[in-house]
Design a protein around this motif. Structure first.
Motif, PDB file in Angstrom:
ATOM      1  N   LEU A 111      37.972  -9.373 -33.215  1.00  0.00           N
ATOM      2  CA  LEU A 111      36.736  -8.608 -33.361  1.00  0.00           C
ATOM      3  C   LEU A 111      35.949  -8.664 -32.066  1.00  0.00           C
ATOM      4  CD1 LEU A 111      35.545  -9.926 -36.859  1.00  0.00           C
ATOM      5  CD2 LEU A 111      36.724  -7.771 -36.390  1.00  0.00           C
ATOM      6  N   GLN A 112      35.418  -7.525 -31.665  1.00  0.00           N
ATOM      7  CA  GLN A 112      34.522  -7.476 -30.519  1.00  0.00           C
ATOM      8  C   GLN A 112      33.292  -6.661 -30.891  1.00  0.00           C
ATOM      9  OE1 GLN A 112      35.371  -5.137 -26.851  1.00  0.00           O
ATOM     10  NE2 GLN A 112      35.031  -7.067 -25.758  1.00  0.00           N
ATOM     11  N   LEU A 132      31.616  -2.848 -34.558  1.00  0.00           N
ATOM     12  CA  LEU A 132      32.671  -3.819 -34.294  1.00  0.00           C
ATOM     13  C   LEU A 132      33.973  -3.105 -33.973  1.00  0.00           C
ATOM     14  CD1 LEU A 132      32.174  -6.450 -37.178  1.00  0.00           C
ATOM     15  CD2 LEU A 132      31.447  -6.630 -34.796  1.00  0.00           C
ATOM     16  N   GLN A 133      34.594  -3.475 -32.874  1.00  0.00           N
ATOM     17  CA  GLN A 133      35.946  -3.036 -32.569  1.00  0.00           C
ATOM     18  C   GLN A 133      36.884  -4.062 -33.188  1.00  0.00           C
ATOM     19  OE1 GLN A 133      36.743  -0.139 -30.643  1.00  0.00           O
ATOM     20  NE2 GLN A 133      38.770  -0.531 -31.538  1.00  0.00           N
ATOM     21  N   ALA A 134      37.652  -3.631 -34.188  1.00  0.00           N
ATOM     22  CA  ALA A 134      38.537  -4.550 -34.907  1.00  0.00           C
ATOM     23  C   ALA A 134      39.987  -4.247 -34.572  1.00  0.00           C
ATOM     24  CB  ALA A 134      38.309  -4.426 -36.417  1.00  0.00           C
ATOM     25  N   GLY A 135      40.773  -5.295 -34.418  1.00  0.00           N
ATOM     26  CA  GLY A 135      42.192  -5.134 -34.133  1.00  0.00           C
ATOM     27  C   GLY A 135      43.018  -6.072 -34.987  1.00  0.00           C
ATOM     28  N   LEU A 136      44.206  -5.604 -35.376  1.00  0.00           N
ATOM     29  CA  LEU A 136      45.168  -6.410 -36.135  1.00  0.00           C
ATOM     30  C   LEU A 136      46.289  -6.798 -35.184  1.00  0.00           C
ATOM     31  CD1 LEU A 136      45.661  -7.410 -39.068  1.00  0.00           C
ATOM     32  CD2 LEU A 136      47.080  -5.359 -39.399  1.00  0.00           C
ATOM     33  N   ILE A 137      46.507  -8.101 -34.995  1.00  0.00           N
ATOM     34  CA  ILE A 137      47.418  -8.615 -33.986  1.00  0.00           C
ATOM     35  C   ILE A 137      48.569  -9.361 -34.636  1.00  0.00           C
ATOM     36  CG2 ILE A 137      47.616  -9.998 -31.882  1.00  0.00           C
ATOM     37  CD1 ILE A 137      45.634  -7.680 -31.647  1.00  0.00           C
ATOM     38  N   ASP A 138      49.820  -9.075 -34.180  1.00  0.00           N
ATOM     39  CA  ASP A 138      50.987  -9.852 -34.578  1.00  0.00           C
ATOM     40  C   ASP A 138      50.990 -11.138 -33.755  1.00  0.00           C
ATOM     41  OD1 ASP A 138      53.392 -10.984 -35.166  1.00  0.00           O
ATOM     42  OD2 ASP A 138      54.601  -9.235 -34.678  1.00  0.00           O
ATOM     43  N   ARG A 139      50.826 -12.271 -34.406  1.00  0.00           N
ATOM     44  CA  ARG A 139      50.700 -13.529 -33.695  1.00  0.00           C
ATOM     45  C   ARG A 139      51.973 -13.900 -32.936  1.00  0.00           C
ATOM     46  NH1 ARG A 139      49.861 -19.055 -36.303  1.00  0.00           N
ATOM     47  NH2 ARG A 139      49.873 -17.910 -38.251  1.00  0.00           N
ATOM     48  N   ARG A 140      53.119 -13.441 -33.430  1.00  0.00           N
ATOM     49  CA  ARG A 140      54.387 -13.787 -32.765  1.00  0.00           C
ATOM     50  C   ARG A 140      54.587 -12.990 -31.477  1.00  0.00           C
ATOM     51  NH1 ARG A 140      57.738 -13.253 -38.367  1.00  0.00           N
ATOM     52  NH2 ARG A 140      57.628 -15.412 -39.091  1.00  0.00           N
ATOM     53  N   SER A 141      54.488 -11.675 -31.570  1.00  0.00           N
ATOM     54  CA  SER A 141      54.791 -10.808 -30.424  1.00  0.00           C
ATOM     55  C   SER A 141      53.563 -10.515 -29.568  1.00  0.00           C
ATOM     56  CB  SER A 141      55.384  -9.490 -30.913  1.00  0.00           C
ATOM     57  OG  SER A 141      54.426  -8.747 -31.663  1.00  0.00           O
ATOM     58  N   ALA A 146      47.220  -2.397 -35.107  1.00  0.00           N
ATOM     59  CA  ALA A 146      46.253  -1.359 -35.481  1.00  0.00           C
ATOM     60  C   ALA A 146      44.887  -1.741 -34.939  1.00  0.00           C
ATOM     61  CB  ALA A 146      46.196  -1.190 -36.996  1.00  0.00           C
ATOM     62  N   SER A 147      44.033  -0.744 -34.802  1.00  0.00           N
ATOM     63  CA  SER A 147      42.654  -1.006 -34.357  1.00  0.00           C
ATOM     64  C   SER A 147      41.743   0.076 -34.906  1.00  0.00           C
ATOM     65  CB  SER A 147      42.561  -1.055 -32.831  1.00  0.00           C
ATOM     66  OG  SER A 147      42.844   0.212 -32.282  1.00  0.00           O
ATOM     67  N   THR A 148      40.475  -0.235 -34.967  1.00  0.00           N
ATOM     68  CA  THR A 148      39.490   0.724 -35.461  1.00  0.00           C
ATOM     69  C   THR A 148      38.101   0.320 -34.978  1.00  0.00           C
ATOM     70  OG1 THR A 148      38.708   1.893 -37.440  1.00  0.00           O
ATOM     71  CG2 THR A 148      38.969  -0.485 -37.619  1.00  0.00           C
ATOM     72  N   LEU A 149      37.179   1.267 -35.000  1.00  0.00           N
ATOM     73  CA  LEU A 149      35.777   1.004 -34.668  1.00  0.00           C
ATOM     74  C   LEU A 149      34.967   1.140 -35.947  1.00  0.00           C
ATOM     75  CD1 LEU A 149      33.618   0.452 -32.477  1.00  0.00           C
ATOM     76  CD2 LEU A 149      33.376   2.944 -32.255  1.00  0.00           C
ATOM     77  N   LEU A 150      34.292   0.085 -36.314  1.00  0.00           N
ATOM     78  CA  LEU A 150      33.503   0.054 -37.539  1.00  0.00           C
ATOM     79  C   LEU A 150      32.018   0.030 -37.189  1.00  0.00           C
ATOM     80  CD1 LEU A 150      35.642  -2.749 -39.184  1.00  0.00           C
ATOM     81  CD2 LEU A 150      35.766  -0.313 -39.730  1.00  0.00           C
ATOM     82  N   SER A 151      31.215   0.683 -38.007  1.00  0.00           N
ATOM     83  CA  SER A 151      29.792   0.777 -37.724  1.00  0.00           C
ATOM     84  C   SER A 151      28.977   0.600 -38.998  1.00  0.00           C
ATOM     85  CB  SER A 151      29.459   2.130 -37.085  1.00  0.00           C
ATOM     86  OG  SER A 151      28.090   2.207 -36.750  1.00  0.00           O
ATOM     87  N   ALA A 152      27.883  -0.143 -38.883  1.00  0.00           N
ATOM     88  CA  ALA A 152      26.976  -0.328 -40.016  1.00  0.00           C
ATOM     89  C   ALA A 152      25.549  -0.309 -39.496  1.00  0.00           C
ATOM     90  CB  ALA A 152      27.260  -1.651 -40.721  1.00  0.00           C
ATOM     91  N   GLN A 153      24.626   0.108 -40.356  1.00  0.00           N
ATOM     92  CA  GLN A 153      23.224   0.127 -39.970  1.00  0.00           C
ATOM     93  C   GLN A 153      22.339  -0.219 -41.160  1.00  0.00           C
ATOM     94  OE1 GLN A 153      22.912   4.310 -38.637  1.00  0.00           O
ATOM     95  NE2 GLN A 153      21.448   4.623 -40.290  1.00  0.00           N
TER      96      GLN A 153
END
Length: 199
Positions: A111-112, A132-141, A146-153
């Motif tokens: 998360l960033q 939030l810039q969210a990313g799904l990471i394969d811990r092995r490789s 996948a990634s996405t930009l999420l927003s809330a207010q």
């Protein structure tokens, strides 16, 4: 050179006045420091996947409480002069997270914080925005799956730093919940994220 008494008196008076003026320091306003307060269960967010990293862009990761004036120039960033964060924004969000155990999947979440601002639509109306810039990471490789930009207010109850902090508190909880839901749903599409026997 002989100095007559009136002139000597004037010189002494001038020196004394200068000494008094130099000893007067300008009054400084004490800074107000803010955080999100003591976290309750309602403000904490559980992740099914481990959080590998939670960071913020350099423009955000400091103690300034930022705001924008949407009705004037939404691209210009301001900072409250008499109010500061007591800790960095990434740490404020980290305190809200209930992290998952790391030994049941090979997928992690990154998360960033991409936006962390109070946004004024008018002089009396504002809201807190967290992206939030969210990313799904394969811990092995180490591959990003996948990634996405999420927003809330969330609407601010007052047009000042106090109102902005409360709005950002609520918005950050919403954004983290969106990230947790996204990671859980998205991970179901990848075999790498299924239960594993990684140590």
């Amino acid at each position: 050179m002989h100095i007559t008494p009136p002139i000597a008196f004037l010189l002494l008076a001038t020196l004394g006045l200068n000494a008094c003026v130099s000893s007067i320091k300008p009054e400084t306003k004490q800074l107000d420091f803010y955080d999100f307060g003591l976290q309750s269960n309602e403000n904490r967010v559980s992740f099914d996947l481990p959080i590998e990293q939670l960071s913020a862009t350099d423009a955000i990761q400091h103690s300034n409480i930022r705001y924008r004036l949407n009705d004037k120039n939404p691209a210009q960033v301001f900072g409250y002069t008499e109010s500061r964060w007591s800790t960095l924004p990434a740490e404020l969000l980290r305190q809200k997270i209930v992290n998952a155990p790391s030994n049941n999947t090979s997928c992690n979440v990154k998360l960033q914080i991409a936006a962390f601002d109070q946004v004024f639509d008018s002089a009396s109306s504002s809201h807190g925005v967290v992206q939030l810039q969210a990313g799904l990471i394969d811990r092995r490789s180490r591959k990003q799956l996948a990634s996405t930009l999420l927003s809330a207010q969330s609407t601010a109850q007052s047009a000042d730093a106090r109102g902005g902090v409360a709005a950002l508190n609520a918005a950050s909880t919403q954004a983290l919940q969106q990230a947790a839901d996204w990671a859980k749903q998205t991970s179901q599409s990848f075999s790498e994220c299924q239960t594993s026997t990684l140590p």
